[in-house]
Design a protein around this motif. Structure first.
Motif, short mmCIF file in Angstrom:
data_model
loop_
_atom_site.label_atom_id
_atom_site.label_comp_id
_atom_site.label_asym_id
_atom_site.label_seq_id
_atom_site.Cartn_x
_atom_site.Cartn_y
_atom_site.Cartn_z
N ASP A 140 69.70 58.86 49.67
CA ASP A 140 71.16 58.93 49.82
C ASP A 140 71.57 58.99 51.29
OD1 ASP A 140 71.50 58.80 47.12
OD2 ASP A 140 72.03 60.92 46.83
N ALA A 141 70.82 59.76 52.08
CA ALA A 141 71.16 59.85 53.51
C ALA A 141 70.96 58.49 54.18
CB ALA A 141 70.31 60.92 54.19
N LEU A 142 69.89 57.77 53.78
CA LEU A 142 69.63 56.46 54.38
C LEU A 142 70.75 55.47 54.07
CD1 LEU A 142 65.78 56.14 53.72
CD2 LEU A 142 66.88 56.23 55.96
N VAL A 143 71.30 55.55 52.85
CA VAL A 143 72.38 54.61 52.51
C VAL A 143 73.75 55.19 52.84
CG1 VAL A 143 71.05 53.40 50.72
CG2 VAL A 143 72.50 55.33 50.07
N GLY A 144 73.78 56.43 53.32
CA GLY A 144 75.06 57.02 53.74
C GLY A 144 75.90 57.53 52.59
N ASN A 145 75.26 57.91 51.48
CA ASN A 145 76.02 58.44 50.34
C ASN A 145 76.05 59.97 50.40
OD1 ASN A 145 77.06 59.30 47.94
ND2 ASN A 145 75.71 58.07 46.64
N PRO A 146 77.21 60.57 50.64
CA PRO A 146 77.26 62.02 50.86
C PRO A 146 77.42 62.86 49.59
CG PRO A 146 79.41 61.07 51.27
CD PRO A 146 78.54 59.95 50.81
N GLU A 186 79.09 62.29 59.55
CA GLU A 186 77.76 61.93 60.04
C GLU A 186 76.74 63.04 59.77
OE1 GLU A 186 78.79 59.13 63.92
OE2 GLU A 186 78.85 61.31 64.17
N ILE A 187 77.22 64.18 59.25
CA ILE A 187 76.30 65.32 59.03
C ILE A 187 75.93 65.40 57.55
CG2 ILE A 187 76.00 67.81 59.26
CD1 ILE A 187 78.07 67.79 61.51
N PHE A 188 74.65 65.39 57.27
CA PHE A 188 74.14 65.48 55.90
C PHE A 188 73.36 66.79 55.77
CE2 PHE A 188 75.05 61.24 54.17
CZ PHE A 188 75.55 60.65 55.32
N ARG A 189 74.01 67.78 55.11
CA ARG A 189 73.37 69.10 54.97
C ARG A 189 72.58 69.13 53.67
NH1 ARG A 189 78.48 69.64 56.19
NH2 ARG A 189 79.05 70.36 58.26
N ILE A 190 71.27 69.25 53.80
CA ILE A 190 70.43 69.23 52.61
C ILE A 190 70.43 70.59 51.92
CG2 ILE A 190 68.02 69.16 51.82
CD1 ILE A 190 67.60 66.71 53.24
N ASP A 191 70.80 70.58 50.65
CA ASP A 191 70.55 71.71 49.77
C ASP A 191 69.69 71.09 48.68
OD1 ASP A 191 70.77 73.30 47.36
OD2 ASP A 191 72.25 74.48 48.44
N HIS A 192 68.38 71.38 48.70
CA HIS A 192 67.49 70.54 47.88
C HIS A 192 67.77 70.68 46.37
CE1 HIS A 192 64.85 74.11 47.50
NE2 HIS A 192 64.33 73.51 46.45
N TYR A 193 68.50 71.73 45.97
CA TYR A 193 68.86 71.83 44.56
C TYR A 193 69.80 70.69 44.15
CZ TYR A 193 66.43 76.05 43.17
OH TYR A 193 65.45 76.93 42.83
N LEU A 194 70.59 70.20 45.11
CA LEU A 194 71.50 69.09 44.80
C LEU A 194 70.73 67.78 44.62
CD1 LEU A 194 74.55 69.78 47.14
CD2 LEU A 194 74.47 69.97 44.65
N LEU A 222 60.90 45.48 66.81
CA LEU A 222 61.07 45.24 65.37
C LEU A 222 62.40 44.58 65.05
CD1 LEU A 222 59.77 48.72 64.09
CD2 LEU A 222 58.50 46.58 64.11
N GLN A 223 63.14 44.26 66.08
CA GLN A 223 64.48 43.66 65.96
C GLN A 223 65.39 44.50 65.06
OE1 GLN A 223 63.51 39.58 64.87
NE2 GLN A 223 63.82 39.03 67.02
N LEU A 224 65.38 45.81 65.35
CA LEU A 224 66.22 46.73 64.57
C LEU A 224 67.55 46.93 65.27
CD1 LEU A 224 63.71 49.69 63.95
CD2 LEU A 224 64.32 47.89 62.36
N PRO A 225 68.64 46.97 64.51
CA PRO A 225 69.90 47.40 65.13
C PRO A 225 69.80 48.90 65.43
CG PRO A 225 70.17 47.13 62.77
CD PRO A 225 68.76 46.71 63.09
N PRO A 226 70.60 49.42 66.36
CA PRO A 226 70.41 50.83 66.75
C PRO A 226 71.03 51.82 65.76
CG PRO A 226 72.09 49.82 68.11
CD PRO A 226 71.62 48.76 67.19
N ASN A 227 70.63 51.74 64.48
CA ASN A 227 71.02 52.74 63.49
C ASN A 227 69.98 53.86 63.55
OD1 ASN A 227 73.05 51.03 62.56
ND2 ASN A 227 71.66 50.04 61.09
N ARG A 228 70.44 55.08 63.78
CA ARG A 228 69.47 56.17 63.99
C ARG A 228 69.80 57.38 63.12
NH1 ARG A 228 70.01 55.20 70.47
NH2 ARG A 228 69.11 53.11 70.42
N MET A 229 68.77 57.80 62.39
CA MET A 229 68.96 59.00 61.56
C MET A 229 68.11 60.11 62.18
SD MET A 229 68.95 59.22 57.51
CE MET A 229 67.51 60.04 56.89
#
Ligand SMILES: NC(=O)C1=CN([C@@H]2O[C@H](COP(=O)(O)OP(=O)(O)OC[C@H]3O[C@@H](n4cnc5c(N)ncnc54)[C@H](OP(=O)(O)O)[C@@H]3O)[C@@H](O)[C@H]2O)C=CC1
Ligand SMILES: O=C1O[C@H](COP(=O)(O)O)[C@@H](O)[C@H](O)[C@H]1O
Length: 503
Positions: free
Chosen positions: A420-426, A174-182, A108-115
């Motif tokens: 937000d995690a995909l765009v890196g907004n913490p 690099e760590i995105f802790r989900i608290d779904h209320y946020l 897919l010619q993707l750069p190695p960005n991995r979530m």
């Protein structure tokens, strides 16, 4: 948006089916997924790509907030998904995964960005993180991110241990802790409500606010989660995370045009200003409750101790209410009352800000009025309501003005957070500092519960919680607002009676 490979641990599980796939689909329909996007689902079940894709289709049909109307669009979404078997403890499986990801990246010619999204039990977090690091999955030339679900630990020490382990493989940013209320739109709105409205800003302090009440009541019971819930209780399941996050979001005062860093800094300051409770002070400030049998929506329901998988002598808390004090310039002297519980009269997450009486006289109620209130409804209804007093036929009369009602088509919390995690907004993720401070504040409560220093109050299923939680506010001359109707009317009558008789 940058291209990415979304690596989903727990792809065959409940959270993925109910929340993650529908959220990704809605982002896709809204044009909020990167053009070049690949998802690799992982689990132990021996599924083929086709079977995995058909499961995703089913999940969208069952759980997406949007009806699937365009079959071709849905198919083009589903074609981005692949599945491979991975056992979390088997290091060879990570090597195999690396090969699969690299092959897809090339194709897919993707750069190695991995979530890496860990939709698995927390007991697996450290093993996965270190296997990612050791297998080379996380050392490619692109970026890497780790998304984890709560619970982040079981108490202060285990949370610290977990964080230390994760920190060996991923940096804090690099760590995105989900608290779904946020991720809930109205919770995200809280800081804007104050910072973008001079009227509210002017009133947002101990000069004008009498108390703040944060409620998350649920009608559901323990459901099929006895094994989990009987060990965590309301204090760990809801209070340490969702409830304290709502408190932080309400109490922060942010500078204009604040950055994600400002939000974190100010949330941390709120937590640092929370007056700690010692173990011996817990019973005077915290109510722990457990539901007995009752009825909800006209249907009889069992008491907690009769639920499947729960022992007859369980002392677990299905309800907690607490009085907290934020000792800073703005909030000193304003009690924050927080409560959450299962099997209550209604599903409602809301915040009520009660303003002080005009001229500090207790006369408004006597003349037929009521305190000014700001009600922020978070879930399932969303809205903002202001209660003011007007005069009618010579008497004061409270009027409720609806300031904001949400449209029906609002994004789900998981859509906001995954985007937000995909765009890196913490901004709307739980930072370690807050998590640690929240555990530190809660630890004396855990200890006091463990040692049975706090009586276990009972409440009938379908009620508004134990009477002890009403007494917690009554001691300060307040009561909970907007409880289910029957109770509110009773309280109002009690209040009138108390005023007329002086009792
Ligand atoms: N469900 C929900 O609503 C919520 C869940 N959470 C959290 O999300 C996480 C996932 O929960 P949920 O989806 O409900 O859990 P489930 O039990 O439904 O799913 C667990 C997933 O983990 C996988 N798994 C378990 N053990 C292994 C293993 N040894 N190797 C590889 N995969 C494994 C399972 O795959 P397989 O069986 O194929 O091996 C499955 O996909 C938990 O941390 C939970 O606390 C948080 C908020 C809400
Ligand atoms: O995290 C959790 O939250 C839910 C309540 O979430 P809501 O979005 O429906 O308010 C709760 O039922 C569950 O026990 C808890 O783990």
């Amino acid at each position: 948006m940058e291209p990415v490979t979304f690596v989903l641990f727990g792809a065959t599980g409940d959270l993925a089916k109910r929340k993650i796939y529908p959220a990704l689909y809605n982002l896709f329909v809204d044009g909020k997924l990167p053009e070049a996007f690949s998802l690799i689902g992982l689990g132990r079940r021996d599924w083929t790509d086709e079977f995995f894709q058909s499961n995703i289709e089913q999940s969208l049909r069952q759980f997406s907030r949007r009806e699937i109307q365009d079959q071709a669009l849905m198919q083009s979404f589903i074609r981005k998904f692949r599945y491979t078997v991975l056992d979390i403890g088997r290091t060879d499986d990570y090597k195999k995964l690396l090969g699969i990801i690299e092959e897809r990246e090339r194709a897919l010619q993707l750069p190695p960005n991995r979530m890496f999204y860990l939709s698995v039990g927390p007991e697996y977090f450290t093993t996965i993180a270190s296997n990612i690091a050791e297998s080379g999955l996380g050392s490619a030339a692109g970026w890497k991110r780790l998304v984890i679900e709560k619970p982040f630990g079981h108490d202060l020490q285990s949370a610290r241990d977990l964080n230390e382990h994760l920190g060996k493989s991923f940096a804090e940013e690099e760590i995105f802790r989900i608290d779904h209320y946020l991720g809930k739109p109205m919770v995200q709105n809280l800081e804007v409500l104050e910072s973008a409205n001079p009227i509210i800003q002017a009133l947002w302090s101990n000069r004008y606010i009498a108390n703040v009440q944060i409620t998350a009541s649920e009608t559901v019971g323990v459901e099929e989660r006895a094994g989990y819930y009987d060990h965590v209780g309301a204090v760990r399941d809801m209070f340490q995370n969702h409830m304290l996050q709502m408190l932080m979001m309400l109490a922060i005062h942010l500078p204009h045009n604040s950055s994600p860093g400002d939000v974190r800094k100010h949330k941390k300051q709120v937590m640092e200003a929370l007056i700690p409770l010692s173990k011996s002070e817990v019973s005077a400030n915290v109510i722990r409750g457990q539901y007995t049998s009752g009825s909800i929506g006209g249907n009889p329901v069992k008491g907690y101790r009769s639920e499947p998988g729960i022992g007859a002598g369980s002392m677990n808390d299905t309800y907690i209410a607490a009085k907290l004090q934020v000792d800073d310039y703005f909030w000193r002297g304003v009690p924050f009352y927080i409560r959450t519980g299962k099997r209550l009269s209604e599903k409602s997450t809301r915040i009520v800000v009660e303003f002080k009486e005009a001229l500090h006289q207790a006369s408004t109620v006597a003349l037929g009025g009521a305190p000014n209130l700001l009600l922020i409804e978070i879930n399932p209804n969303e809205g903002i309501m202001l209660q003011l007093n007007t005069k009618e036929n010579g008497e004061l009369k409270p009027v409720q003005i609806q300031l904001h009602e949400s449209s029906k088509d609002i994004p789900e919390a998981y859509e906001n957070l995954i985007f937000d995690a995909l765009v890196g907004n913490p901004t709307f993720f739980a930072h370690w500092d807050e998590v640690e401070l929240a555990w530190a504040w809660v630890q004396p409560i855990l200890d006091a519960f463990q040692e049975n220093l706090v009586p276990l109050a009972s409440y009938e299923a379908g009620s508004n919680g134990p009477a002890e939680a009403d007494a917690l506010l009554a001691e300060d001359g307040f009561h909970w607002w907007f409880d289910s109707k029957e109770n509110t009317e009773t309280k109002r009558k009690d209040e009138e009676y108390a005023y007329q008789t002086g009792h």
